[in-house]
Structure formats: structure tokens, C-alpha cells
Design an enzyme around this catalytic site. Sequence first.
Site: not given
Lengths: 103, 292
Positions: A31, A34
Amino acid sequence: MAVITITESNFEQEVLKSDKPVLVDFWASWCGPCKMLSPVVDEIAEATPSIKVGKVNVDEEGGLAQQFKVMSIPTLIFFKDGKVANQTIGVQPKAVIEQMINS
Amino acid sequence: MERYDIAIIGTGPAGLSAAITAKVRNKKILLIGSALSSDKVVKAHTIQNYLGLPSVSGADLGAAFINHIKEMDIKITEDKVTLIYPMGEYFAMQAAGGNYEADAVILATGVTAGKPYPGEEEFLGRGVSYCATCDAALYKGANVAIIGFSQKEEAEVDFMTEYAAHVTYFPMYKEEVHVKDGVKVLYEKPESISGTGFKADTLKTKENTYSFDGIFILRDSVSPKQLVPGLEMDGSHVKVARDLSTNVPGCFACGDIAGKPYQYIKSAGEGNVAALSAVSYLDEKRRARSNI
């Protein structure tokens, strides 16, 4: 304070029974957003000794993600006295995260 | 990582003009966008009010812009920025082709044509997602819809099939669709998203109503609010001050994204203002740093 890795086996001890409020970052290695948020969470951990900061890898800990209805990452959940006090979804400015843990 | 003084996102008149001024002021710049300027310029029929170029075609104006950029020895990086995150001292940028860092950012991405669906923003992160690669694993075994606005999103659709039990794809483009077997492709126009309480669970199209566990919306351009977390908006435009600064220190906006009128020469003028404001911001920051 160092950031700890939260798993299903230490969740109760480290989060629910923690004497300090806990900021938990739900993330995954693939991700991108993230990865952007992660260093800021680390900075907050470093600068705020009054709280504990933990990270949950949703790929390995799907049960925890499900339990807290995490449907989009990054998600930050702030636990106080073992209960969800606040939560943010998506990449947030540092000021918003600081506000969440100080309110 | 290489740190730029100013990152300029967009290569329409605003972005290119900002790049030229920043270059004149000797800043290390990163200019990201299409190498052929913006479609809105090159596809225009005739422009009659661009100073010094009476009745110029969009194609000629775009070519003149790009020549100017080349003559100034400015490089255009063809990439797509998906997230600009203020780290405090600098900006971290995530793009399709990699990550970048800059001390200041100028947004010149134009206006986004796509309006959010009713219910989309309300349920974002609660059944609605913009990032299939991020959130696919959270929908293991689920029934998922993907609305894709260009062919390149088909890779995300295929990726989703590795996690979700059922994937329904709504392509919003005219090109032929190539996705894995098992993906249900529906040529219907989504109209709204709704849910019960906490979570979105319903997608309405013009023709039907469907139930889903998750709805992924993959657009070509993200809204400024999604692009820069914490950015203050004024309707569909970025809220700017007279010097084209935004509420995020070090982030400036110019051209159509900063408001009407949508005119080429207004955008070019604003690019100049935004670049000079960014230069002042960097100077002040440097002064403050040396005083510590």
C-alpha cells in the site's frame, strides 16, 4: 518510544490492557499511501512518550482488521482504556493525527 | 532521495509558465505532466486573446509553449502524481513512476471533470475505495464492484480477482475491455452509492440496483482534496490567497484549479505569480533555518 508490532496474540496485552493510550496504524507492504504515512506515525511515536504506538499488518492480521471494520488502509485507530476513542481513514496531515491523540 | 526546490504538477499554461519563472529564478525544479502540454490547449480550435499571438490555433500555441520550455532547458517528467503529502519540512510525492521530494509544490493540474457520485465521499473508507491495490486484501471472498475510467485500470480489476469472490466491472470508456475470465462486465452508468448505517452496500445505475460489499472507483485524476491531504477547497476549486498560496504552507495552486475564469492567459499569469510566491517561501524558509 519505539513502535511495536501488534498481532492477534499480543493485541489484548499491548492494546486493550495498556496503561497508556495506543495509536494503531493498520497498513500493508503493497500500500503506497501507507508508506507515506508510516514515517509520520514514527515521528509521532518518537515525540509523544505519553502514548504507545503500534502497527498492524492487515495482510498477516486479517482478523484484527475485520474486528475493527478496517475497510481501507491506511487506517489509524486511537485506543483509550481499551476502547476505540477515535479513528481516521486514509493519509492524514500530521496535525490531524496530533489532534486525534490530544483531544 | 533527490530533493527538488519546487515540484510543479501539470503542464498546461499555468504549470509551464510557473516552470519558466522558477527556472529564471534559478530553482531546481521538477515539472510533471504531459510532454505535449495539456489537451485543453492543443485541442482548442482558435484562441483570440493570447497576448502577442492573435488568432492562434491550440496546436500552435501548445507547440510554442513546448518550444519555450525546451529553449529554457526544462525537462518534463511524464508521470502521474497520486498523492502529495506534507511531511512538515518538505513534501513527499507518490507517483505511478516512483516517489519524489520537494520543498515546495505548485498545483497546476486543471479542473477535474469528474464529479463524485452521490454517496461516494460520505462512504469513502467505509465500503468505497479509490485504491484497489491497497484495499483488495480487506475484501477477501467479497462481492466487489469496480468503476474504471480508463483501460489501464484493467490491471487493478485482474488484481482484485485474486482476493474477491465476485468482481463486477463497470468500464467508463469506449475502448475494448480485456479483463480476466470470471469478471462480470456491465455496460451501465453508475449514478449513486448508498448504504445502511456504517457501510456502503448499494450501487445504483441508470438501469438497475446492485448490492456489493465494496465499491472501487478508479478515476484518471484524483480531486485536489485527495491529492493533498488537508487542502482547503472553495467549491470545486482550491482555496487560494492573492499570492496563490493555499492553507498548506509551501503548497501553491494556479490556473483553472485555482478558480475561474478558465482562460489560457490568466493561467499563464497565475503560473508566474505562484512561482514567485514559491520562491519567496523558499527564501524565507532558508532564512529562518540559518537563524536557528
